[in-house]
Design a protein around this motif. Structure first.
Motif, PDB file in Angstrom:
ATOM      1  N   ASP A 250       7.230   3.966  -8.817  1.00  0.00           N
ATOM      2  CA  ASP A 250       8.243   4.307  -9.815  1.00  0.00           C
ATOM      3  C   ASP A 250       7.843   5.585 -10.540  1.00  0.00           C
ATOM      4  O   ASP A 250       6.682   5.773 -10.912  1.00  0.00           O
TER       5      ASP A 250
ATOM      6  N   SER B 169      -0.744   2.483  -0.321  1.00  0.00           N
ATOM      7  CA  SER B 169       0.676   2.222  -0.098  1.00  0.00           C
ATOM      8  C   SER B 169       1.448   3.535  -0.080  1.00  0.00           C
ATOM      9  O   SER B 169       0.918   4.591  -0.444  1.00  0.00           O
ATOM     10  N   ASP B 170       2.684   3.470   0.352  1.00  0.00           N
ATOM     11  CA  ASP B 170       3.555   4.642   0.381  1.00  0.00           C
ATOM     12  C   ASP B 170       3.802   5.112  -1.049  1.00  0.00           C
ATOM     13  O   ASP B 170       4.408   4.406  -1.861  1.00  0.00           O
TER      14      ASP B 170
ATOM     15  N   HIS C 216       5.789   7.178  -2.191  1.00  0.00           N
ATOM     16  CA  HIS C 216       7.193   7.362  -2.558  1.00  0.00           C
ATOM     17  C   HIS C 216       7.826   6.084  -3.107  1.00  0.00           C
ATOM     18  O   HIS C 216       8.926   6.121  -3.655  1.00  0.00           O
ATOM     19  N   LYS C 217       7.123   4.967  -2.946  1.00  0.00           N
ATOM     20  CA  LYS C 217       7.626   3.717  -3.504  1.00  0.00           C
ATOM     21  C   LYS C 217       7.154   3.499  -4.942  1.00  0.00           C
ATOM     22  O   LYS C 217       7.511   2.499  -5.567  1.00  0.00           O
TER      23      LYS C 217
END
Length: 368
Positions: free
Chosen positions: A31, A25-26, A28-29
């Motif tokens: 937390d 997954s990205d 930057h997503k």
């Protein structure tokens, strides 16, 4: 600002390709900050390794040497090298990957098919050439072959090529490969596409970034070369995708905003290829005999050595390299190093003392 065929960054609406990889997954997503994303990169890389190994293998992988050229040591071995030579040598290579889709369709991907004749006009290298005496340039630059020459040797017709892919579009001029929609003064007219059926696989983030270059990016791109290329020749992707049996492209931002890496599963295990680092030993610098690398790694507690001609998002690039490092298998020739195949690999040159690589892959080949 150069007018690009796909319009503004907000207007990129082109067909895409591949099966999205759920395990990657990205980052930057995630937390938290860069440290949390680094931890996630290791976790996701391990999950993807297990998943990817089950997709099969391509039919063949061939390596084609294109050109060996000088590159600043301070870029290629970022902060770590203690070599006295201001330049090292890197060899740019193309990979030719063939696979068969589930419906029986044969596919051919060219990874890093650089048109090095036009690539030399990249602002950084154009300036370097202007400052370098001709006799010295001839000693430092070796042309091994051309994209078209290698394909002829392999018995592959240009119209059989399905996909072109680069880890990023630094230095790349694609006008001859995919054609243009208007006359090109330097090419004596409107070139027909050498690869009329090929699509360029690229991260959507890189297309968006190229629509309005940041000053950090400008020395390494040729934006005018994209003004008249056909938009329909591009296949933008947003993340990581499986292209075929044992062939994937994973998103590895940092070296550029839209960086991507090739992953292939072979008879020797999983390989990763990009220009995030220029030598396999940059992933395991504790085993490097290059002056300074092992000591620098210990002193700064950094487990990789970046290729850093651009420092767009350095922490992201570090995390992306850790992702690559987690995915790649150990090299059979020397298990201290990984099956990471730099798309531009550090190469020994007598003109560059202190830059002789400890370990060189030289090629990546596979036959199923």
């Amino acid at each position: 600002m150069t007018a690009f065929p796909w319009g503004s960054a907000e207007a990129i609406d082109l067909p895409t390709i591949g099966v999205e990889v759920d395990t990657l997954s990205d980052l930057h997503k995630i937390d938290g900050g860069p440290g949390a994303r680094l931890r996630a990169a290791r976790r996701q890389g391990e999950a993807f390794r297990g998943e990817f190994a089950t997709t099969g293998t391509p039919d063949t992988v061939e390596t084609c040497d294109l050109i060996t050229l000088p590159y600043p040591t301070r870029f290629g071995l970022f902060r770590a090298s203690r070599a006295i030579a201001p330049f090292l040598s890197i060899t740019n290579r193309m990979l030719v990957i063939r696979w068969t889709d589930s419906d029986g369709t044969g596919r051919i991907l060219l990874f890093e098919p650089s048109d090095h004749e036009l690539g030399r006009y990249t602002p950084y290298f154009d300036d370097l050439t202007a400052k370098t005496p001709g006799f010295l340039e001839r000693r430092m630059v070796t042309e091994h072959g051309t994209v078209q020459g290698h394909l002829a040797r392999l018995g592959i017709r240009p119209d059989d090529i399905d996909y072109l892919m680069f880890d990023h579009l630094h230095t790349q001029d694609l006008r001859r490969w995919i054609g243009t929609t208007a006359p090109q003064e330097d090419l004596n007219g409107t070139p027909n596409a050498v690869f009329p059926n090929a699509k360029v696989i690229v991260q959507r983030d890189e297309l968006a970034g190229m629509a309005e270059l940041h000053p950090l990016q400008k020395p390494w791109y040729q934006p005018a070369a994209y003004r008249d290329v056909p938009a329909e020749a591009f296949l933008p992707i947003d993340d990581s995708v499986i292209l075929g049996p044992g062939v994937a492209v994973i998103k590895t931002p940092g070296h550029v905003f839209g960086n991507q890496s090739l992953v292939v599963n072979t008879s020797t295990g999983i390989w990763v290829s990009s220009e995030n680092v220029i030598a396999a030993e940059a992933l395991t610098p504790e085993h490097s005999t290059l002056p300074g690398l092992a000591k620098w790694s210990r002193q700064w507690q950094q487990e990789i050595v970046l290729n850093a001609n651009t420092i767009e998002t350095t922490a992201d690039q570090y995390n992306s390299i850790i992702l690559e490092k987690t995915i790649a298998d150990r090299a059979q020739a020397d298990e201290r190093f990984l099956q990471f195949f730099p798309s531009s690999e550090l190469t020994r040159a007598w003109t560059n003392p202190g830059t002789d690589p400890t370990f060189v892959h030289g090629s990546l080949t596979h036959r199923s």
